[in-house]
Design a protein around this motif. Structure first.
Motif, PDB file in Angstrom:
ATOM      1  N   SER A 120       0.979  -0.617   0.509  1.00  0.00           N
ATOM      2  CA  SER A 120       0.025  -0.171   0.089  1.00  0.00           C
ATOM      3  C   SER A 120       1.087   1.379   0.174  1.00  0.00           C
ATOM      4  CB  SER A 120      -0.918   0.233   0.953  1.00  0.00           C
ATOM      5  OG  SER A 120      -0.483   0.460   2.383  1.00  0.00           O
ATOM      6  N   GLN A 121       2.093   0.990   0.662  1.00  0.00           N
ATOM      7  CA  GLN A 121       2.754   2.419   1.152  1.00  0.00           C
ATOM      8  C   GLN A 121       3.879   2.545  -0.793  1.00  0.00           C
ATOM      9  OE1 GLN A 121       4.687   1.483   3.918  1.00  0.00           O
ATOM     10  NE2 GLN A 121       3.131   2.861   5.548  1.00  0.00           N
ATOM     11  N   GLY A 122       3.673   1.197  -1.741  1.00  0.00           N
ATOM     12  CA  GLY A 122       4.562   1.109  -2.951  1.00  0.00           C
ATOM     13  C   GLY A 122       5.848   0.527  -2.550  1.00  0.00           C
ATOM     14  N   GLU A 173       3.737 -18.915   1.744  1.00  0.00           N
ATOM     15  CA  GLU A 173       3.497 -19.176   0.051  1.00  0.00           C
ATOM     16  C   GLU A 173       2.641 -19.157  -1.047  1.00  0.00           C
ATOM     17  OE1 GLU A 173       5.856 -23.024  -0.512  1.00  0.00           O
ATOM     18  OE2 GLU A 173       7.270 -22.657   1.512  1.00  0.00           O
ATOM     19  N   ASN A 174       1.367 -19.430  -0.119  1.00  0.00           N
ATOM     20  CA  ASN A 174       0.167 -19.771  -1.442  1.00  0.00           C
ATOM     21  C   ASN A 174       0.002 -17.719  -1.015  1.00  0.00           C
ATOM     22  OD1 ASN A 174      -0.137 -21.855  -1.555  1.00  0.00           O
ATOM     23  ND2 ASN A 174      -1.411 -22.684  -0.114  1.00  0.00           N
ATOM     24  N   PHE A 175      -0.240 -16.933   0.178  1.00  0.00           N
ATOM     25  CA  PHE A 175      -0.221 -15.867   0.017  1.00  0.00           C
ATOM     26  C   PHE A 175       0.157 -15.330  -1.168  1.00  0.00           C
ATOM     27  CE2 PHE A 175       0.689 -11.481   1.252  1.00  0.00           C
ATOM     28  CZ  PHE A 175      -0.706 -10.935   1.435  1.00  0.00           C
ATOM     29  N   TYR A 176       1.547 -15.127  -1.129  1.00  0.00           N
ATOM     30  CA  TYR A 176       2.900 -14.402  -2.313  1.00  0.00           C
ATOM     31  C   TYR A 176       2.488 -15.525  -3.408  1.00  0.00           C
ATOM     32  CZ  TYR A 176       5.276 -11.723   1.101  1.00  0.00           C
ATOM     33  OH  TYR A 176       5.575 -10.533   1.917  1.00  0.00           O
ATOM     34  N   LYS A 214      -3.716 -10.093  -6.377  1.00  0.00           N
ATOM     35  CA  LYS A 214      -4.915  -9.676  -5.902  1.00  0.00           C
ATOM     36  C   LYS A 214      -5.039  -8.531  -5.592  1.00  0.00           C
ATOM     37  CE  LYS A 214      -9.586 -10.783  -6.589  1.00  0.00           C
ATOM     38  NZ  LYS A 214     -10.648 -11.634  -5.987  1.00  0.00           N
ATOM     39  N   ILE A 215      -3.688  -8.957  -4.754  1.00  0.00           N
ATOM     40  CA  ILE A 215      -3.780  -7.562  -3.565  1.00  0.00           C
ATOM     41  C   ILE A 215      -3.872  -6.080  -4.140  1.00  0.00           C
ATOM     42  CG2 ILE A 215      -3.416  -6.150  -1.736  1.00  0.00           C
ATOM     43  CD1 ILE A 215      -5.330  -8.726  -0.767  1.00  0.00           C
ATOM     44  N   ARG A 216      -2.678  -6.575  -4.979  1.00  0.00           N
ATOM     45  CA  ARG A 216      -1.468  -5.719  -5.744  1.00  0.00           C
ATOM     46  C   ARG A 216      -3.404  -4.916  -6.597  1.00  0.00           C
ATOM     47  NH1 ARG A 216       3.623  -5.613  -5.295  1.00  0.00           N
ATOM     48  NH2 ARG A 216       4.670  -8.090  -4.415  1.00  0.00           N
ATOM     49  N   ILE A 267     -14.245  -6.046   1.918  1.00  0.00           N
ATOM     50  CA  ILE A 267     -13.263  -6.442   2.800  1.00  0.00           C
ATOM     51  C   ILE A 267     -12.848  -7.963   3.022  1.00  0.00           C
ATOM     52  CG2 ILE A 267     -14.466  -7.271   5.355  1.00  0.00           C
ATOM     53  CD1 ILE A 267     -16.608  -5.485   4.463  1.00  0.00           C
ATOM     54  N   LEU A 268     -11.304  -8.180   3.396  1.00  0.00           N
ATOM     55  CA  LEU A 268     -11.323  -9.543   2.675  1.00  0.00           C
ATOM     56  C   LEU A 268     -10.552 -10.166   4.489  1.00  0.00           C
ATOM     57  CD1 LEU A 268      -9.705  -7.143   0.754  1.00  0.00           C
ATOM     58  CD2 LEU A 268      -8.920 -10.220  -0.210  1.00  0.00           C
ATOM     59  N   ASP A 269     -10.731 -11.233   4.480  1.00  0.00           N
ATOM     60  CA  ASP A 269     -10.482 -12.257   5.743  1.00  0.00           C
ATOM     61  C   ASP A 269     -10.023 -13.591   6.138  1.00  0.00           C
ATOM     62  OD1 ASP A 269     -11.200 -11.557   8.882  1.00  0.00           O
ATOM     63  OD2 ASP A 269     -11.716 -13.427   8.875  1.00  0.00           O
ATOM     64  N   TRP A 270      -8.872 -13.884   6.425  1.00  0.00           N
ATOM     65  CA  TRP A 270      -8.237 -14.858   6.391  1.00  0.00           C
ATOM     66  C   TRP A 270      -8.075 -16.162   6.953  1.00  0.00           C
ATOM     67  CZ3 TRP A 270      -5.785 -12.122   2.230  1.00  0.00           C
ATOM     68  CH2 TRP A 270      -5.614 -10.806   2.271  1.00  0.00           C
ATOM     69  N   LYS A 271      -7.923 -16.984   6.449  1.00  0.00           N
ATOM     70  CA  LYS A 271      -7.935 -18.065   7.335  1.00  0.00           C
ATOM     71  C   LYS A 271      -7.082 -19.237   7.363  1.00  0.00           C
ATOM     72  CE  LYS A 271     -12.227 -17.004   8.873  1.00  0.00           C
ATOM     73  NZ  LYS A 271     -11.897 -16.309  10.138  1.00  0.00           N
ATOM     74  N   THR A 272      -6.048 -19.534   8.634  1.00  0.00           N
ATOM     75  CA  THR A 272      -5.230 -20.646   7.609  1.00  0.00           C
ATOM     76  C   THR A 272      -6.146 -22.069   8.517  1.00  0.00           C
ATOM     77  OG1 THR A 272      -4.329 -20.386  11.018  1.00  0.00           O
ATOM     78  CG2 THR A 272      -3.709 -19.063   8.980  1.00  0.00           C
ATOM     79  N   GLY A 273      -6.544 -22.654   8.259  1.00  0.00           N
ATOM     80  CA  GLY A 273      -8.246 -23.573   8.667  1.00  0.00           C
ATOM     81  C   GLY A 273      -8.700 -23.958   7.377  1.00  0.00           C
ATOM     82  N   ARG A 274      -8.921 -25.257   7.830  1.00  0.00           N
ATOM     83  CA  ARG A 274     -10.092 -25.940   6.589  1.00  0.00           C
ATOM     84  C   ARG A 274     -11.189 -24.937   6.600  1.00  0.00           C
ATOM     85  NH1 ARG A 274     -10.664 -29.419  11.406  1.00  0.00           N
ATOM     86  NH2 ARG A 274     -12.693 -29.735  11.743  1.00  0.00           N
ATOM     87  N   PRO A 275     -11.923 -24.935   5.841  1.00  0.00           N
ATOM     88  CA  PRO A 275     -13.157 -24.032   5.485  1.00  0.00           C
ATOM     89  C   PRO A 275     -14.451 -24.640   6.247  1.00  0.00           C
ATOM     90  CG  PRO A 275     -12.170 -24.820   3.079  1.00  0.00           C
ATOM     91  CD  PRO A 275     -11.824 -25.018   4.691  1.00  0.00           C
TER      92      PRO A 275
END
Length: 324
Positions: free
Chosen positions: A77-79, A149-152, A158-160, A205-213
């Motif tokens: 967000s800050q470039g 790894e999956n986030f990056y 997509k966030i970019r 609005i995004l929310d991250w989950k590190t477990g199963r759905p």
């Protein structure tokens, strides 16, 4: 003279979920531990407050990932540039510090500031056994590494794209007791989505989950939709709610319109009514709980096995049920 901090009634999705799973756990979380940070607090209250702060392996991995992900988004967000290696270093630093804090025992004096690890506290593995210690740590390391790894690789691009056209929403400053919230029907509703991006005509609005759905995550996201309406004047249906499952990088879009908003409001109202049944005169202004015996214990021992308060409920045996 020190300011008296009042235990005011409030609602959050996690509170409602806890109350449904075990009213007794809700008691310890909201009432039995209140004031446990005070030097002169009763011994039982201090114990409940200390246990409330404990972190298990799921919480530790979630916090580590959250720290790294938020730092990466802030940089973008800050470039600024951000790398997976930096994220892994940040997450690893947190996890190492948490381990050291537990082993040094500083959590016994200041459980809010210093980490106490649930699995060690309850003897689920021995930190002195190299094999057990390495197995526990390897599980956390693997999950954190996979999520980042999956986030990056799949999510950050997509966030970019979002940030190229929108702006990152800065949440209100939080202190010891306050978190992002809004008021609904005179009741403070806590809702803190992980990341929010503002466009001219909508919020994402995004929310991250590190477990199963899990199915209830969608209902949590609908609460965030209501937060967008109440706190940011976004019309129902004019926002996007995205659940991001970092273990595989998939994104689930949650539909949120007028009907979902109505159902979410009704869910909050119903669960507030249920919680108020456990208060003296059902008075949420006074917010004084009935006696602890009025808060039923769950009969599901698998719930107890994952609960920080099993010691206070004399249910340590739940850890061993089904393992014989």
């Amino acid at each position: 003279m020190a300011e008296i901090i009042r235990n005011s009634f409030s609602w959050s999705f996690s509170q409602a979920k806890d109350f449904s799973a075990c009213p007794r756990r809700h008691y310890w979380q909201r009432y039995g531990s209140w004031g446990g940070w005070e030097d002169m607090a009763p011994k039982g209250v201090k114990a409940a407050y200390r246990l409330k702060q404990m972190k298990n392996r799921f919480a530790l991995s979630g916090i580590a990932v959250d720290l790294a992900v938020k730092a990466a988004i802030q940089s973008v967000s800050q470039g600024k540039e951000t790398t997976l290696e930096e994220a892994l270093d940040l997450a690893t630093t947190y996890l190492r510090r948490a381990w050291i804090e537990h082993m040094e025992g500083r959590w016994q004096v200041n459980p809010k500031r210093y980490t106490c690890i649930k699995e060690i506290y309850y003897g689920e593995f021995s930190p002195d056994d190299a094999a057990e210690r390495m197995m526990w740590a390897a599980g956390i390391k693997e999950k954190v590494g996979l999520c980042l790894e999956n986030f990056y690789g799949m999510v950050l691009p997509k966030i970019r794209q979002y940030l190229a056209k929108g702006n990152l929403v800065a949440f209100s400053e939080t202190d010891f007791f306050e978190k992002e919230s809004f008021t609904l029907g005179g009741i403070k509703i806590y809702a803190s989505p992980d990341t929010v991006i503002q466009f001219d005509d909508k919020l994402v609005i995004l929310d991250w989950k590190t477990g199963r759905p899990r199915q209830f995550y969608a209902h949590q996201m609908e609460t965030y939709g209501l937060w967008g309406q109440s706190g940011h004047d976004v019309v129902a249906g004019a926002g996007e709610l995205e659940l991001v499952y970092l273990p595989d990088g998939t994104i689930q879009k949650v539909e949120y319109g007028e009907e979902a908003a109505k159902q979410t409001f009704e869910y909050i109202k119903e669960t507030v009514d249920d919680m108020s049944d456990k208060l003296k005169d059902r008075d949420i202004v006074r917010n004084e709980p009935l006696k602890i015996g009025c808060f039923e214990q769950t009969d599901k021992l698998e719930v107890c096995a994952h609960c920080n308060f099993m010691e206070l409920c004399d249910r340590r045996f739940a850890l061993h049920v089904g393992k014989e």
